[in-house]
Design an enzyme around this catalytic site. Structure first.
Site, PDB file in Angstrom:
ATOM      1  N   PHE A 257       0.868  -1.112  -0.169  1.00 26.09           N
ATOM      2  CA  PHE A 257       0.219  -0.012   0.028  1.00 26.09           C
ATOM      3  C   PHE A 257       0.874   1.155   0.049  1.00 26.09           C
ATOM      4  CE2 PHE A 257      -2.221   3.293   2.607  1.00 26.09           C
ATOM      5  CZ  PHE A 257      -3.361   3.308   1.932  1.00 26.09           C
ATOM      6  N   ALA A 258       0.761   2.077  -1.067  1.00 25.13           N
ATOM      7  CA  ALA A 258       1.745   3.034  -1.096  1.00 25.13           C
ATOM      8  C   ALA A 258       0.798   4.329  -0.972  1.00 25.13           C
ATOM      9  CB  ALA A 258       2.570   2.914  -2.344  1.00 25.13           C
ATOM     10  N   LEU A 259       1.158   5.129  -0.057  1.00 28.41           N
ATOM     11  CA  LEU A 259       0.462   6.471   0.331  1.00 28.41           C
ATOM     12  C   LEU A 259       1.635   7.422   0.752  1.00 28.41           C
ATOM     13  CD1 LEU A 259      -1.908   8.563   1.003  1.00 28.41           C
ATOM     14  CD2 LEU A 259      -2.059   7.239   3.316  1.00 28.41           C
TER      15      LEU A 259
ATOM     16  N   ALA B 172       4.837  14.096   2.642  1.00 27.89           N
ATOM     17  CA  ALA B 172       3.247  13.631   2.997  1.00 27.89           C
ATOM     18  C   ALA B 172       3.193  12.447   4.005  1.00 27.89           C
ATOM     19  CB  ALA B 172       2.412  13.481   1.916  1.00 27.89           C
ATOM     20  N   GLY B 173       3.155  12.910   5.201  1.00 25.13           N
ATOM     21  CA  GLY B 173       3.429  11.579   6.187  1.00 25.13           C
ATOM     22  C   GLY B 173       1.816  11.687   6.691  1.00 25.13           C
TER      23      GLY B 173
ATOM     24  N   GLN C 282      11.709  -4.620  32.050  1.00 26.25           N
ATOM     25  CA  GLN C 282      11.823  -4.168  33.280  1.00 26.25           C
ATOM     26  C   GLN C 282      11.803  -5.540  34.260  1.00 26.25           C
ATOM     27  OE1 GLN C 282      12.803  -1.280  34.014  1.00 26.25           O
ATOM     28  NE2 GLN C 282      12.824  -1.437  36.068  1.00 26.25           N
TER      29      GLN C 282
ATOM     30  N   GLY D  45      18.265  -6.727  33.688  1.00 30.44           N
ATOM     31  CA  GLY D  45      19.637  -6.856  32.766  1.00 30.44           C
ATOM     32  C   GLY D  45      19.459  -7.860  31.636  1.00 30.44           C
TER      33      GLY D  45
ATOM     34  N   GLU E 212       0.375   3.435   9.888  1.00 28.45           N
ATOM     35  CA  GLU E 212      -1.143   3.436   9.380  1.00 28.45           C
ATOM     36  C   GLU E 212      -1.770   4.691  10.500  1.00 28.45           C
ATOM     37  OE1 GLU E 212      -3.500   0.032   8.951  1.00 28.45           O
ATOM     38  OE2 GLU E 212      -1.972  -0.914   8.036  1.00 28.45           O
TER      39      GLU E 212
ATOM     40  N   THR F 116      -0.366   7.680  13.107  1.00 31.83           N
ATOM     41  CA  THR F 116       0.243   7.783  14.186  1.00 31.83           C
ATOM     42  C   THR F 116      -1.251   8.063  15.288  1.00 31.83           C
ATOM     43  OG1 THR F 116       0.324  10.335  14.609  1.00 31.83           O
ATOM     44  CG2 THR F 116       2.252   9.224  13.379  1.00 31.83           C
TER      45      THR F 116
END
Ligand SMILES: Cc1cc2nc3c(=O)[nH]c(=O)nc-3n(C[C@H](O)[C@H](O)[C@H](O)COP(=O)(O)OP(=O)(O)OC[C@H]3O[C@@H](n4cnc5c(N)ncnc54)[C@H](O)[C@@H]3O)c2cc1C
Lengths: 259, 384
Positions: free
Chosen positions: B122-124, B129-130, B336, B340, B363, B365
């Protein structure tokens, strides 16, 4: 191409323990699964069907609940299910089992290829496949790791050996037992699962397959299990000392003592 | 919890779960490390008949709804959201055709996606243009019987891997939002190319690339819907797909919890398993509450969407925001709990935490989602 795949329901060995008091396999709470090698046999059968056309029938001798593994096989691409089940089969060793499966195979028609796993992970004998072929009087190849090609009723295969493989040519009908290196079994498909839910199982009894009652179950078995036990681990260790000649003498003496 | 799935839905879950357990989980660390596209897993999904879950039966799909799709995605995401993103982005590339495409277009493209032979994208988004999709610069001009596309897209998931691209371009800049149109571009079309793979923080099994259109000529009938309806199709597509992104947060959160609880039971400090400390217990409890709440919201929303209501933008945005913020928090808390060890690559939770971040970004923010929800509320409360 008509293919029969023999499958066995076995306890998942990951969970099996030996009951230390009775020395029998404790199957309590142990899940039943399709014998892992049989999954590879089934996968190879489904691939052959996809390549050359035909049908795949899965057959299992076992208690009524063995139907579960047959349905699992259908969800992975098998077309028909045959459950060979009768109280008379109980206690069968590999001799009686191969007899029973042979009679069942004759009943449904042995087709072009019978595929089995190289062995079942519970008994670990690797005898039923070859025994079945012998009783059906068809050629067999064990430990097949690759089907190379097929034409005009002849199949070329690779048989796994310790130090490589043999390339074998065999005329069909024939029986093959497969090792896990032959393929990677697929995951059940959604359509397969839906089909498996609905497909009726063909149930065959001792009478249906026209078996001689004396050849079945415990009665028809030449081997009897007297005792099952876990060998004790002693873990003794000793070092040989002295000159090389002395050590060799000591070693020979020890080995002689073991015989 | 039992969500009373039908027998069929349960089968979908079982098949997808087996794929996650046997194929995705054993490979996920390596796919992440090598930034490798999961070709084999996508094949496995196809072989298991799950590629076309959301595609109508008449085009070779399973004919399932939003809910069926979500059930599968949740399991894939439990395995790895990089892999699940590949699957979800392909669906995103196909929805515009399902929603607005002509019957010819559907017959031409859907069956191959349903069978898993092809994947989509899908190319928007473009460099300028975000969030503000109206800023797109890519143009399409009709020349004889062909559309000619010029411009570029960026950060396109499955770019360079997919065969079919849903692309939005301006056909009449003067008309603003009503001047955009969607098209299908094939990977083999002349004038179409793509750039190098982006190096990312997370979801590294998915490929993200820029796309370039240089006098890219496509037949006139590759238009999706009518001229000028591009943004309407984009909005409808995102409304349907957002619960699919939301559920990735649930699958991811669940997998983090599935690591954190057993760890907390077996890690001994001060002579006790760390789960016996109230601080750790409450952390785990909050994780579990948030995951279940998100799951319940998304399941309910997906069923609602499948009842074909008029407007779904608010609930769809709520799912996306709640579940993906949850995933970020839950995966951070899982690290958490493992502390470690959790920070080390040897354990899976550091990857989960890196992966989670994208869910709050792509898709739309989560700020944009909140805008949508706020605007819908404003509308709702001005009606009477
Ligand atoms: C890994 C990855 C994969 C992607 N895959 C695809 C894909 O397949 N197809 C595709 O088309 N796009 C894809 N995208 C693009 C993605 O959808 C955009 O990144 C996203 O929409 C945000 O745009 P932006 O990054 O330009 O942020 P910007 O729009 O520049 O936003 C910057 C900040 O400003 C905030 N902001 C902007 N406008 C507003 C406003 N009006 N109100 C409040 N806050 C605002 C944003 O929330 C954000 O915090 C992908 C991105 C990534 C990172």
């Amino acid at each position: 191409m008509k293919i029969i795949v023999c499958v066995k329901q076995v306890p998942d060995t990951k969970d099996v323990r030996l009951d230390p008091k009775t020395n029998t396999l404790s199957r309590e709470g142990v899940e039943s699964i399709m014998n892992p090698f049989d999954r590879h046999a089934l996968e190879e059968a489904v691939r052959l069907k996809e390549q050359y056309g035909g049908t795949v029938t899965v057959m299992s001798m076992g208690p009524p609940q063995a139907e579960e593994v047959l349905r699992e096989a259908v969800s992975c691409g098998a077309d028909e299910m045959v459950l060979v089940s009768d109280r008379a089969f109980a206690g069968a060793d590999t001799w009686a089992t191969s007899y029973t499966l042979a009679m069942a195979a004759k009943k449904i028609g042995i087709g072009d290829i019978i595929l089995c796993g190289k062995q079942a992970i519970d008994g670990d004998t690797a005898q039923v496949g070859p025994g079945l072929a012998q009783r059906l009087d068809i050629p067999y190849v064990t430990y097949v790791k690759k089907i190379v090609d097929y034409s005009d009723g002849t199949m070329r295969l690779q048989r796994m050996m310790d130090d490589g493989h043999d390339e074998v040519e065999v005329t069909l009908p024939a029986l093959f037992t497969v090792v896990k290196e032959i393929n990677e079994p697929r995951i059940p498909s959604l359509k397969g699962k839906m089909k498996a839910k609905k497909l009726p199982v063909t149930a065959l009894t001792a009478e249906d397959i026209g078996a001689d009652p004396d050849c079945l179950g415990l009665k028809g078995s030449n081997t009897q299990v007297v005792r099952v036990f876990a060998p004790e681990f002693k873990g003794e260790r000793s070092m040989l000392t002295g000159t090389v000649e002395e050590q060799v003498d000591q070693l020979v003496e020890k080995l002689n003592g073991l015989i | 919890m039992d969500y009373f799935l039908t027998e069929e839905q349960q089968m979908i879950v079982d098949v997808a779960r087996q794929i996650a357990n046997e194929k995705i989980i054993p490979q996920r660390a390596e796919l992440d490390e090598k930034e490798e596209y999961p070709t084999d897993i996508i094949k496995t999904i196809a072989q298991a008949d799950l590629s076309g879950l959301y595609i109508p039966e008449e085009y070779g799909g399973f004919g399932g709804g939003s809910f069926e799709n979500i059930l599968a995605l949740e399991q894939f995401a439990r395995g790895c959201i990089g892999v699940a993103t590949v699957f979800a982005a392909s669906a995103l590339g196909i929805y515009p055709m399902i929603i607005s495409g002509s019957s010819e277009l559907k017959h031409k493209y859907l069956p191959d996606v349903a069978s898993g032979k092809k994947t989509a994208a899908f190319a928007l988004t473009e460099p300028d243009a975000g969030s503000d999709a109206s800023g797109i610069q890519t143009t399409a001009v009709l020349d004889n019987d062909e559309w000619v596309l010029n411009g570029s897209k960026q950060w396109i998931t499955n770019g360079g891997e997919a065969n079919i691209y849903s692309v939005i371009a301006m056909t009449d800049r003067k008309k603003g939002a009503r001047g955009a149109t969607m098209f299908v571009v094939e990977d083999t079309d002349p004038g179409f190319s793509y750039g190098p793979k982006e190096k990312k923080l997370g979801i590294r099994a998915s490929a993200t690339r820029p796309l370039y259109f240089k006098d890219c000529r496509i037949p006139e009938d590759r238009i999706i819907g009518r001229v000028g309806t591009g943004f309407i199709t984009v909005m409808k597509t995102l409304n349907i797909s957002r619960p699919g992104i939301a559920i990735l947060g649930v699958g991811l959160g669940q997998s983090a919890l599935d690591v954190a609880v057993p760890y907390a039971k077996q890690r001994i400090q001060f002579g006790k398993p760390v789960i016996s400390f109230q601080a750790v217990q409450h952390l785990l409890a909050d994780m579990a509450i948030q995951i279940e709440a998100a799951r319940a919201l998304i399941y309910a929303t997906a069923k609602y969407i499948d009842s074909k209501p008029k407007s779904i933008s608010k609930v769809s945005a709520m799912c996306k925001t709640f579940a993906t913020d949850m995933a970020m928090k839950v995966t951070t808390d899982a690290v958490q709990v493992l502390a470690g060890y959790g920070y080390m690559r040897e354990y899976p939770v550091e990857k989960m935490m890196r992966d989670a971040k994208i869910l709050q970004i792509y898709e739309g923010t989560n700020q944009i989602q909140r805008n949508v929800i706020g605007q819908e509320l404003n509308k709702e409360y001005s009606r009477n």
